[in-house]
Design a protein around this motif. Structure first.
Motif, PDB file in Angstrom:
ATOM      1  N   LEU A   4      -1.871  10.065 -11.457  1.00 50.55           N
ATOM      2  CA  LEU A   4      -0.680  10.598 -10.797  1.00 50.55           C
ATOM      3  C   LEU A   4      -1.162  11.320  -9.546  1.00 50.55           C
ATOM      4  N   THR A   5      -0.724  10.848  -8.395  1.00 50.54           N
ATOM      5  CA  THR A   5      -1.156  11.468  -7.135  1.00 50.54           C
ATOM      6  C   THR A   5       0.047  12.144  -6.490  1.00 50.54           C
ATOM      7  N   ILE A   6      -0.097  13.436  -6.229  1.00 53.25           N
ATOM      8  CA  ILE A   6       0.998  14.218  -5.654  1.00 53.25           C
ATOM      9  C   ILE A   6       0.589  14.645  -4.247  1.00 53.25           C
ATOM     10  N   GLU A   7       1.452  14.344  -3.297  1.00 51.21           N
ATOM     11  CA  GLU A   7       1.199  14.752  -1.906  1.00 51.21           C
ATOM     12  C   GLU A   7       1.836  16.115  -1.685  1.00 51.21           C
ATOM     13  N   LEU A  20       0.852  -1.183   0.000  1.00 48.44           N
ATOM     14  CA  LEU A  20       0.000   0.000   0.000  1.00 48.44           C
ATOM     15  C   LEU A  20       0.890   1.236   0.000  1.00 48.44           C
ATOM     16  N   SER A  21       0.618   2.147  -0.919  1.00 48.23           N
ATOM     17  CA  SER A  21       1.427   3.356  -0.961  1.00 48.23           C
ATOM     18  C   SER A  21       1.079   4.248   0.224  1.00 48.23           C
ATOM     19  N   PRO A  22       2.097   4.867   0.855  1.00 50.12           N
ATOM     20  CA  PRO A  22       1.796   5.752   1.984  1.00 50.12           C
ATOM     21  C   PRO A  22       0.947   6.944   1.569  1.00 50.12           C
ATOM     22  N   ILE A  23       0.989   7.299   0.302  1.00 41.74           N
ATOM     23  CA  ILE A  23       0.232   8.472  -0.144  1.00 41.74           C
ATOM     24  C   ILE A  23      -1.268   8.195  -0.167  1.00 41.74           C
ATOM     25  N   THR A  24      -1.650   6.938  -0.307  1.00 43.65           N
ATOM     26  CA  THR A  24      -3.092   6.633  -0.313  1.00 43.65           C
ATOM     27  C   THR A  24      -3.709   6.788   1.077  1.00 43.65           C
ATOM     28  N   VAL A  25      -2.877   6.814   2.095  1.00 40.17           N
ATOM     29  CA  VAL A  25      -3.421   6.967   3.452  1.00 40.17           C
ATOM     30  C   VAL A  25      -2.905   8.231   4.138  1.00 40.17           C
ATOM     31  N   HIS A  47       6.174  14.405  -2.779  1.00 37.67           N
ATOM     32  CA  HIS A  47       6.217  12.985  -3.123  1.00 37.67           C
ATOM     33  C   HIS A  47       5.025  12.678  -4.034  1.00 37.67           C
ATOM     34  N   GLY A  48       5.156  11.619  -4.790  1.00 35.68           N
ATOM     35  CA  GLY A  48       4.060  11.253  -5.684  1.00 35.68           C
ATOM     36  C   GLY A  48       4.022   9.762  -5.952  1.00 35.68           C
ATOM     37  N   VAL A  49       2.916   9.337  -6.496  1.00 43.10           N
ATOM     38  CA  VAL A  49       2.736   7.930  -6.870  1.00 43.10           C
ATOM     39  C   VAL A  49       1.962   7.878  -8.184  1.00 43.10           C
ATOM     40  N   GLU A  50       2.416   7.019  -9.089  1.00 46.37           N
ATOM     41  CA  GLU A  50       1.662   6.790 -10.327  1.00 46.37           C
ATOM     42  C   GLU A  50       1.015   5.420 -10.235  1.00 46.37           C
ATOM     43  N   SER A  51      -0.242   5.361 -10.617  1.00 47.09           N
ATOM     44  CA  SER A  51      -0.922   4.066 -10.602  1.00 47.09           C
ATOM     45  C   SER A  51      -1.609   3.833 -11.946  1.00 47.09           C
ATOM     46  N   LEU A  52      -1.882   2.587 -12.206  1.00 45.87           N
ATOM     47  CA  LEU A  52      -2.512   2.201 -13.472  1.00 45.87           C
ATOM     48  C   LEU A  52      -3.769   1.401 -13.179  1.00 45.87           C
ATOM     49  N   SER A  53      -4.787   1.628 -13.989  1.00 44.76           N
ATOM     50  CA  SER A  53      -5.998   0.828 -13.910  1.00 44.76           C
ATOM     51  C   SER A  53      -6.237   0.264 -15.314  1.00 44.76           C
ATOM     52  N   VAL A  54      -6.158  -1.052 -15.430  1.00 46.19           N
ATOM     53  CA  VAL A  54      -6.264  -1.690 -16.753  1.00 46.19           C
ATOM     54  C   VAL A  54      -7.513  -2.557 -16.786  1.00 46.19           C
ATOM     55  N   ARG A  55      -8.274  -2.414 -17.869  1.00 44.80           N
ATOM     56  CA  ARG A  55      -9.490  -3.219 -18.026  1.00 44.80           C
ATOM     57  C   ARG A  55      -9.391  -4.194 -19.202  1.00 44.80           C
ATOM     58  N   ALA A  56      -8.560  -3.880 -20.186  1.00 38.78           N
ATOM     59  CA  ALA A  56      -8.391  -4.805 -21.316  1.00 38.78           C
ATOM     60  C   ALA A  56      -6.994  -4.644 -21.896  1.00 38.78           C
ATOM     61  N   TRP A  57      -6.383  -5.760 -22.259  1.00 38.66           N
ATOM     62  CA  TRP A  57      -5.018  -5.759 -22.797  1.00 38.66           C
ATOM     63  C   TRP A  57      -4.948  -6.793 -23.909  1.00 38.66           C
ATOM     64  N   VAL A  98       2.504   1.679  -9.854  1.00 32.16           N
ATOM     65  CA  VAL A  98       3.708   1.261 -10.586  1.00 32.16           C
ATOM     66  C   VAL A  98       4.957   1.959 -10.054  1.00 32.16           C
ATOM     67  N   THR A  99       4.778   3.006  -9.259  1.00 33.15           N
ATOM     68  CA  THR A  99       5.942   3.704  -8.710  1.00 33.15           C
ATOM     69  C   THR A  99       6.649   2.807  -7.698  1.00 33.15           C
ATOM     70  N   PHE A 100       7.959   2.707  -7.831  1.00 36.68           N
ATOM     71  CA  PHE A 100       8.776   1.801  -7.013  1.00 36.68           C
ATOM     72  C   PHE A 100       9.864   2.574  -6.264  1.00 36.68           C
ATOM     73  N   GLY A 101      10.141   3.774  -6.671  1.00 39.70           N
ATOM     74  CA  GLY A 101      11.185   4.575  -6.037  1.00 39.70           C
ATOM     75  C   GLY A 101      11.295   5.917  -6.760  1.00 39.70           C
ATOM     76  N   PRO A 102      12.283   6.746  -6.436  1.00 38.34           N
ATOM     77  CA  PRO A 102      13.438   6.470  -5.578  1.00 38.34           C
ATOM     78  C   PRO A 102      13.166   6.619  -4.089  1.00 38.34           C
ATOM     79  N   GLY A 103      11.986   7.086  -3.686  1.00 38.40           N
ATOM     80  CA  GLY A 103      11.685   7.220  -2.260  1.00 38.40           C
ATOM     81  C   GLY A 103      11.703   5.865  -1.568  1.00 38.40           C
TER      82      GLY A 103
END
Lengths: 190, 231
Positions: free
Chosen positions: B218-221, B33-38, B195-205, B170-175
């Protein structure tokens, strides 16, 4: 024979694990960095962008000809003061080494130029140029942030438009010269 | 001769067992869980399309699965930039209104270690939000979870497609807490370190085209002081 087969399975697991661990999955091609030391400290590196051949994109509101031609710039008022360009970036000897974006923002009567220079094997730089262009058309900005190799550096970057005067048939119309002067973080005395 | 055949078959099965172990091992690169979501701090959330043809521009080496867009865009074919892609997109706010423009440049990372479940990409974002300012995001992304749960099942499917609902950071670092480093450039963001986090929501590939229905976020704290605007 069963023992040989079982030994083969073990060998296969170990070989696959060893190969995955030891062989790099990604290998970015890196050209040598061409950096010179400036007399008053710091290092200087020269990049350039030949126009029009290194231009990937120009998008701006109200522009009759976008690049690429089929680009559809969003017709939204919120983006009315923005021009985005994408380029391939060459090193001092004319080899492509990266990709850069140049965003020109016109807001409250002032222009700001933001550059992001991304060199895949080395890292990225974020440069903000707020100053008005000088008489020769050059503009200077501060290296605000960087990643990997550029993460601990500060410095300045200047852009300058240089018209091509070679007269050669396939010569570019000119080039944008980007001169980066890096200053490393001070080292602590032991 | 039969011992050689047994050994070769054994090595082949061993390699297959190892590959299956990598794919199905639930402990490799388990999403956290990303710290930015909480976070209690204010955040800015910007959405963009994860499908190349729904953006203003997308380019890569021209040989990748994901199509370039528009079709006449120059490709990044030179060797030092062949593993790089660039995207220009409209960033949308929580009400799906255009909020600004974003430029993302990504390259496959030499720090990729599949053995550890790290399929890494070095990427940077430049985002400009009119009236608020601009900021720069540098991050390392890890696509192992995306590969394992979306791409690999698509290859296994007889229709060569995957449909479902995959949501992941999908964000893994550098934090240290798997966050991106965000630097304010101008406007109200000037001088801010965030700080920030990028996430992806995929429904079809699809194996042929890559993402068919996907959105990015893209979520920026924001720092505790100096809050630019709404949200």
């Amino acid at each position: 024979m069963l023992k040989t087969f079982l030994f083969g399975i073990l060998l296969g697991i170990v070989a696959a694990a060893g190969a995955l661990y030891a062989i790099p999955a990604v290998d970015q091609e890196r050209r040598p960095s061409i950096i010179s030391v400036t007399p008053n400290g710091g290092n200087t590196e020269l990049f350039h962008i030949n126009l029009p051949m290194d231009r990937i994109m120009v998008g701006a509101p109200g522009r009759s000809e976008q690049l690429p031609e089929k680009l559809e710039w969003p017709d939204d008022e919120v983006l009315s003061g923005v021009q985005v360009e994408l380029f391939k970036v060459n090193n001092a000897i004319g080899k492509v080494i990266g990709v850069a974006s140049r965003v020109l923002i016109s807001e409250n009567g002032a222009d700001v130029v933001d550059w992001v220079i991304h060199l895949p094997a080395r890292g990225s730089m974020f440069v903000t140029m707020r100053t008005a262009p000088k008489e020769n058309g050059s503009r200077t900005g501060r290296l605000r942030a960087g990643s990997r190799e550029f993460g601990l550096l500060t410095g300045i970057v200047s852009e300058r438009w240089v018209v091509d005067t070679s007269g050669e048939e396939d010569a570019p119309s000119g080039r944008i010269e980007l001169t980066a002067t890096y200053i490393g973080a001070a080292e602590l005395l032991q | 001769m039969k011992y050689v055949i047994a050994l070769v078959l054994g090595v082949f099965f061993g390699a297959v067992i190892f590959a299956a172990g990598m794919i199905y091992n639930p402990f490799i690169s388990k999403q956290k869980l990303s710290p930015i979501t909480v976070t209690d701090l204010q955040t800015i959330t910007l959405a963009f399309s994860g499908v190349s043809t729904e953006n203003i521009l997308f380019t890569n080496d021209g040989r990748s699965r994901v199509d370039t867009y528009p079709e006449d865009v120059p490709e990044l074919w030179e060797r030092p930039i062949r593993q790089t892609s660039a995207m220009v997109t409209v960033m949308r706010d929580a009400l799906n209104r255009p909020a600004g423009i974003g430029v993302k440049i990504s390259s496959l990372s030499e720090k990729t270690r599949l053995f550890n479940g790290e399929m890494l990409v070095d990427s940077v974002w430049y985002v400009y939000l009119p009236g608020k300012g601009a900021f720069f995001v540098e991050q390392v992304e890890n696509y192992w979870g995306y590969f394992k749960e979306v791409v690999y099942p698509a290859y296994r499917s007889s229709a060569n497609t995957w449909k479902g609902n995959w949501l992941g950071d999908v964000t893994f670092g550098p934090g240290a807490l798997a966050t991106a480093k965000v630097t304010g450039g101008s406007g109200k963001f000037d001088g801010m370190d965030m700080h920030g986090v990028e996430s992806l929501s995929v429904r079809a590939w699809s194996v042929a085209r890559g993402p068919v229905s996907a959105d990015g976020r893209l979520t920026i704290e924001l720092p505790p002081v100096a809050i630019p605007g709404e949200e």
